[in-house]
Design a protein around this motif. Structure first.
Motif, PDB file in Angstrom:
ATOM      1  N   ASN A 121      54.658  80.546  24.470  1.00 27.00           N
ATOM      2  CA  ASN A 121      53.420  79.799  24.703  1.00 27.00           C
ATOM      3  C   ASN A 121      52.426  80.596  25.536  1.00 27.00           C
ATOM      4  O   ASN A 121      52.806  81.286  26.487  1.00 27.00           O
ATOM      5  CB  ASN A 121      53.732  78.485  25.432  1.00 27.00           C
ATOM      6  CG  ASN A 121      54.268  77.455  24.477  1.00 27.00           C
ATOM      7  OD1 ASN A 121      53.571  77.019  23.571  1.00 27.00           O
ATOM      8  ND2 ASN A 121      55.528  77.093  24.647  1.00 27.00           N
ATOM      9  N   ARG A 122      51.151  80.445  25.176  1.00 25.10           N
ATOM     10  CA  ARG A 122      50.099  81.112  25.938  1.00 25.10           C
ATOM     11  C   ARG A 122      49.650  80.148  27.036  1.00 25.10           C
ATOM     12  O   ARG A 122      49.262  79.004  26.734  1.00 25.10           O
ATOM     13  CB  ARG A 122      48.937  81.469  25.008  1.00 25.10           C
ATOM     14  CG  ARG A 122      49.356  82.495  23.955  1.00 25.10           C
ATOM     15  CD  ARG A 122      48.488  82.461  22.737  1.00 25.10           C
ATOM     16  NE  ARG A 122      48.527  81.177  22.037  1.00 25.10           N
ATOM     17  CZ  ARG A 122      47.930  80.944  20.876  1.00 25.10           C
ATOM     18  NH1 ARG A 122      47.264  81.895  20.287  1.00 25.10           N
ATOM     19  NH2 ARG A 122      48.013  79.749  20.299  1.00 25.10           N
ATOM     20  N   VAL A 123      49.724  80.630  28.273  1.00 26.19           N
ATOM     21  CA  VAL A 123      49.532  79.736  29.418  1.00 26.19           C
ATOM     22  C   VAL A 123      48.165  79.966  30.065  1.00 26.19           C
ATOM     23  O   VAL A 123      47.811  81.106  30.368  1.00 26.19           O
ATOM     24  CB  VAL A 123      50.643  79.992  30.464  1.00 26.19           C
ATOM     25  CG1 VAL A 123      50.508  79.055  31.641  1.00 26.19           C
ATOM     26  CG2 VAL A 123      52.009  79.841  29.821  1.00 26.19           C
ATOM     27  N   ALA A 124      47.427  78.888  30.286  1.00 28.12           N
ATOM     28  CA  ALA A 124      46.124  78.986  30.966  1.00 28.12           C
ATOM     29  C   ALA A 124      46.237  78.352  32.351  1.00 28.12           C
ATOM     30  O   ALA A 124      46.740  77.237  32.486  1.00 28.12           O
ATOM     31  CB  ALA A 124      45.048  78.281  30.151  1.00 28.12           C
ATOM     32  N   ILE A 125      45.769  79.104  33.341  1.00 28.27           N
ATOM     33  CA  ILE A 125      45.923  78.653  34.731  1.00 28.27           C
ATOM     34  C   ILE A 125      44.625  78.931  35.492  1.00 28.27           C
ATOM     35  O   ILE A 125      44.070  80.032  35.389  1.00 28.27           O
ATOM     36  CB  ILE A 125      47.107  79.392  35.416  1.00 28.27           C
ATOM     37  CG1 ILE A 125      48.410  79.101  34.649  1.00 28.27           C
ATOM     38  CG2 ILE A 125      47.231  78.996  36.888  1.00 28.27           C
ATOM     39  CD1 ILE A 125      49.677  79.663  35.251  1.00 28.27           C
ATOM     40  N   LEU A 177      49.554  75.930  26.798  1.00 28.13           N
ATOM     41  CA  LEU A 177      50.020  75.187  27.963  1.00 28.13           C
ATOM     42  C   LEU A 177      48.960  75.380  29.041  1.00 28.13           C
ATOM     43  O   LEU A 177      48.675  76.509  29.430  1.00 28.13           O
ATOM     44  CB  LEU A 177      51.362  75.784  28.397  1.00 28.13           C
ATOM     45  CG  LEU A 177      52.274  74.973  29.289  1.00 28.13           C
ATOM     46  CD1 LEU A 177      52.535  73.594  28.709  1.00 28.13           C
ATOM     47  CD2 LEU A 177      53.602  75.732  29.475  1.00 28.13           C
ATOM     48  N   ILE A 178      48.392  74.249  29.501  1.00 30.56           N
ATOM     49  CA  ILE A 178      47.242  74.347  30.409  1.00 30.56           C
ATOM     50  C   ILE A 178      47.578  73.647  31.724  1.00 30.56           C
ATOM     51  O   ILE A 178      47.960  72.468  31.720  1.00 30.56           O
ATOM     52  CB  ILE A 178      46.006  73.655  29.772  1.00 30.56           C
ATOM     53  CG1 ILE A 178      45.668  74.309  28.436  1.00 30.56           C
ATOM     54  CG2 ILE A 178      44.819  73.673  30.729  1.00 30.56           C
ATOM     55  CD1 ILE A 178      44.951  73.373  27.485  1.00 30.56           C
ATOM     56  N   VAL A 209      49.217  71.324  25.460  1.00 29.00           N
ATOM     57  CA  VAL A 209      49.657  70.306  26.424  1.00 29.00           C
ATOM     58  C   VAL A 209      49.049  70.634  27.784  1.00 29.00           C
ATOM     59  O   VAL A 209      49.021  71.797  28.196  1.00 29.00           O
ATOM     60  CB  VAL A 209      51.201  70.248  26.504  1.00 29.00           C
ATOM     61  CG1 VAL A 209      51.665  69.432  27.708  1.00 29.00           C
ATOM     62  CG2 VAL A 209      51.782  69.660  25.228  1.00 29.00           C
ATOM     63  N   ILE A 210      48.574  69.596  28.477  1.00 25.26           N
ATOM     64  CA  ILE A 210      48.014  69.779  29.821  1.00 25.26           C
ATOM     65  C   ILE A 210      49.046  69.315  30.844  1.00 25.26           C
ATOM     66  O   ILE A 210      49.578  68.200  30.740  1.00 25.26           O
ATOM     67  CB  ILE A 210      46.716  68.952  29.995  1.00 25.26           C
ATOM     68  CG1 ILE A 210      45.653  69.411  29.000  1.00 25.26           C
ATOM     69  CG2 ILE A 210      46.203  69.031  31.426  1.00 25.26           C
ATOM     70  CD1 ILE A 210      44.382  68.568  28.995  1.00 25.26           C
ATOM     71  N   LEU A 211      49.333  70.167  31.817  1.00 23.05           N
ATOM     72  CA  LEU A 211      50.170  69.760  32.954  1.00 23.05           C
ATOM     73  C   LEU A 211      49.188  69.498  34.095  1.00 23.05           C
ATOM     74  O   LEU A 211      48.599  70.435  34.650  1.00 23.05           O
ATOM     75  CB  LEU A 211      51.182  70.850  33.302  1.00 23.05           C
ATOM     76  CG  LEU A 211      52.155  71.221  32.170  1.00 23.05           C
ATOM     77  CD1 LEU A 211      53.148  72.295  32.619  1.00 23.05           C
ATOM     78  CD2 LEU A 211      52.923  69.989  31.660  1.00 23.05           C
ATOM     79  N   PHE A 212      48.992  68.228  34.405  1.00 25.60           N
ATOM     80  CA  PHE A 212      47.923  67.826  35.333  1.00 25.60           C
ATOM     81  C   PHE A 212      48.525  67.508  36.697  1.00 25.60           C
ATOM     82  O   PHE A 212      49.282  66.547  36.838  1.00 25.60           O
ATOM     83  CB  PHE A 212      47.190  66.601  34.767  1.00 25.60           C
ATOM     84  CG  PHE A 212      46.026  66.164  35.611  1.00 25.60           C
ATOM     85  CD1 PHE A 212      44.804  66.812  35.512  1.00 25.60           C
ATOM     86  CD2 PHE A 212      46.149  65.108  36.506  1.00 25.60           C
ATOM     87  CE1 PHE A 212      43.715  66.423  36.291  1.00 25.60           C
ATOM     88  CE2 PHE A 212      45.072  64.711  37.285  1.00 25.60           C
ATOM     89  CZ  PHE A 212      43.858  65.365  37.179  1.00 25.60           C
TER      90      PHE A 212
END
Ligand code: MLT
Length: 407
Positions: A121-125, A177-178, A209-212
């Motif tokens: 997965n490509r992760v955005a942070i 994955l954000i 998917v957003i991890l908030f």
């Protein structure tokens, strides 16, 4: 022969807070009488509210009597706490108690949640960010090596700068994955409805998917800011929300938090639909033993009428301190952000000073502990973070020391 997970070797330096504490401890050893004012790590300093203490006492006594003794609890958490959260925190948003998972810290949940996603997965942070999002993805092997310019290869950084009001903007590359945090640790900025709508739309369109991370939601006061991502229509299909009792009610030592994994959050792969709720439940039942009964009772006490009043007073107090610090620093000529919807203030370093240079100056000349902004990411360079958890008198003391130098 046993082999190590060498993704751990990619981790650059120590974890931010222990590293900072080491520097402060070295300073204390050299200057044992220095009256240090700690505006560093976001740890609460006050005793717990009376409602929490009496619930803890009562529940502990229950464990001492054969009629009310309890052994293992449900891995997802006791229904009494999940029901109190669903009603108290999500009343009109339609989150059911079964969608809530009780845990022993948002840091742990956020760190652990990524393991149910593939390494590809490509992760955005956001940058700057709470270091746990990055470090746990490094450990999992979702990144390449640290870059000379800062950060890690393979992560999609979302710069949060003064120019974009510290709000993460959509990336120019696809991501799966954000991580979003509002109010933000470290900048103290709360996300607007428009920004979150943009992200929810993006996640839907891109099957992301957003991890908030909403660990600081209790500090939100601005009417334009959202407290839960589920206020945004469609978010239940794309987002997991993490919350904590640490900063809401002083549970940094007790340890209790929760996350919401809606039933409607599904991942479709090869025409097959997978429920993130089911996967997370399976993970927790295998790897997590639950939170102690008295602590869950203590957490439930903050939803009683009296508990609500006490917790509100606790947060209002911290926000008053943040305001005092913010006003004082601004009057001294510092550029200050945050501190109105969060216990954190994001302060520009004077002149061209680096974050660590200003951190050292604050510590050595003013005996003040801050957190160097560069520890939160490349875009944090040139800032320090102050937390408002110390007593009000400490805010005044910090300002007095800075004022004496400014004169
Ligand atoms: C912080 O200072 O950023 C927090 O206390 C760290 C944490 O909650 O783990």
């Amino acid at each position: 022969m046993v082999k190590l997970n060498h993704h751990y070797s990619k981790l650059a330096g120590g974890y931010l807070f222990p590293e900072m504490e080491r520097r402060v401890a070295a300073f204390r050893t050299k200057h044992p009488d220095a009256p240090i004012v700690d505006l560093g790590i976001g740890d609460v300093k006050e005793p717990l509210c009376p409602s929490i203490i009496s619930a803890l006492e009562k529940a502990s006594r229950e464990l001492g009597s054969p009629e009310t003794f309890k052994g293992y609890g449900p891995a997802q958490g006791y229904p009494f706490l999940r029901e109190a959260i669903a009603k108290g925190d999500y009343g009109s948003l339609g989150i059911s108690p079964d969608e809530i998972f009780i845990s022993d810290g948002a840091k742990n949940d956020i760190g652990n949640f990524q393991e149910i996603f593939a390494v590809e997965n490509r992760v955005a942070i956001p940058d700057p960010t709470y270091p746990v999002y990055i470090d746990t993805n490094v450990m999992a092997g979702r990144t390449r090596l640290p870059l000379k310019t800062g950060g890690y290869g393979g992560i999609i950084y979302l710069p949060c700068t003064e120019e974009n009001n510290f709000l993460p903007q959509l990336p120019n590359r696809p991501c799966d994955l954000i991580y979003l945090c509002s109010p933000s640790n470290p900048t103290g900025t709360a996300m607007t409805r428009e920004t979150l709508q943009m992200w929810v739309r993006y996640a839907k369109e891109n099957e992301a998917v957003i991890l908030f991370d909403g660990a600081y939601e209790a500090y939100v006061r601005s009417p334009h800011a959202v407290r839960s991502i589920y206020e945004i229509p469609g978010a239940k299909e794309v987002a997991v929300e993490f919350r904590s009792f640490s900063k809401t009610a002083g549970f940094t030592g007790l340890r209790c938090s929760y996350c919401v994994v809606p039933h409607s959050l599904k991942i479709v792969e090869s025409y097959q639909s997978f429920s993130l709720h089911a996967l997370w439940k399976r993970r927790q039942e295998t790897k997590f033993g639950g939170v102690a009964y008295p602590i869950q009772r203590a957490a439930a006490a903050i939803y009683s009428e009296q508990g609500k009043k006490e917790v509100k007073a606790f947060i209002d107090d911290i926000l008053d301190r943040a305001k005092r610090l913010r006003d004082g620093l601004s009057a001294l000529g510092y550029r200050v952000f945050g501190g109105t919807d969060a216990p954190y203030l994001w302060v520009k370093t004077p002149g061209k000073m680096s974050s660590w240079e200003f951190f050292d100056q604050l510590l050595e000349q003013h005996y003040l502990v801050s957190v160097p902004g560069s520890g939160f990411g490349t875009e944090g360079e040139g800032y320090v973070r102050f937390s408002a958890f110390s007593e009000a008198s400490k805010m005044t003391e910090a300002l007095n020391r800075l004022e004496m130098v400014a004169q």
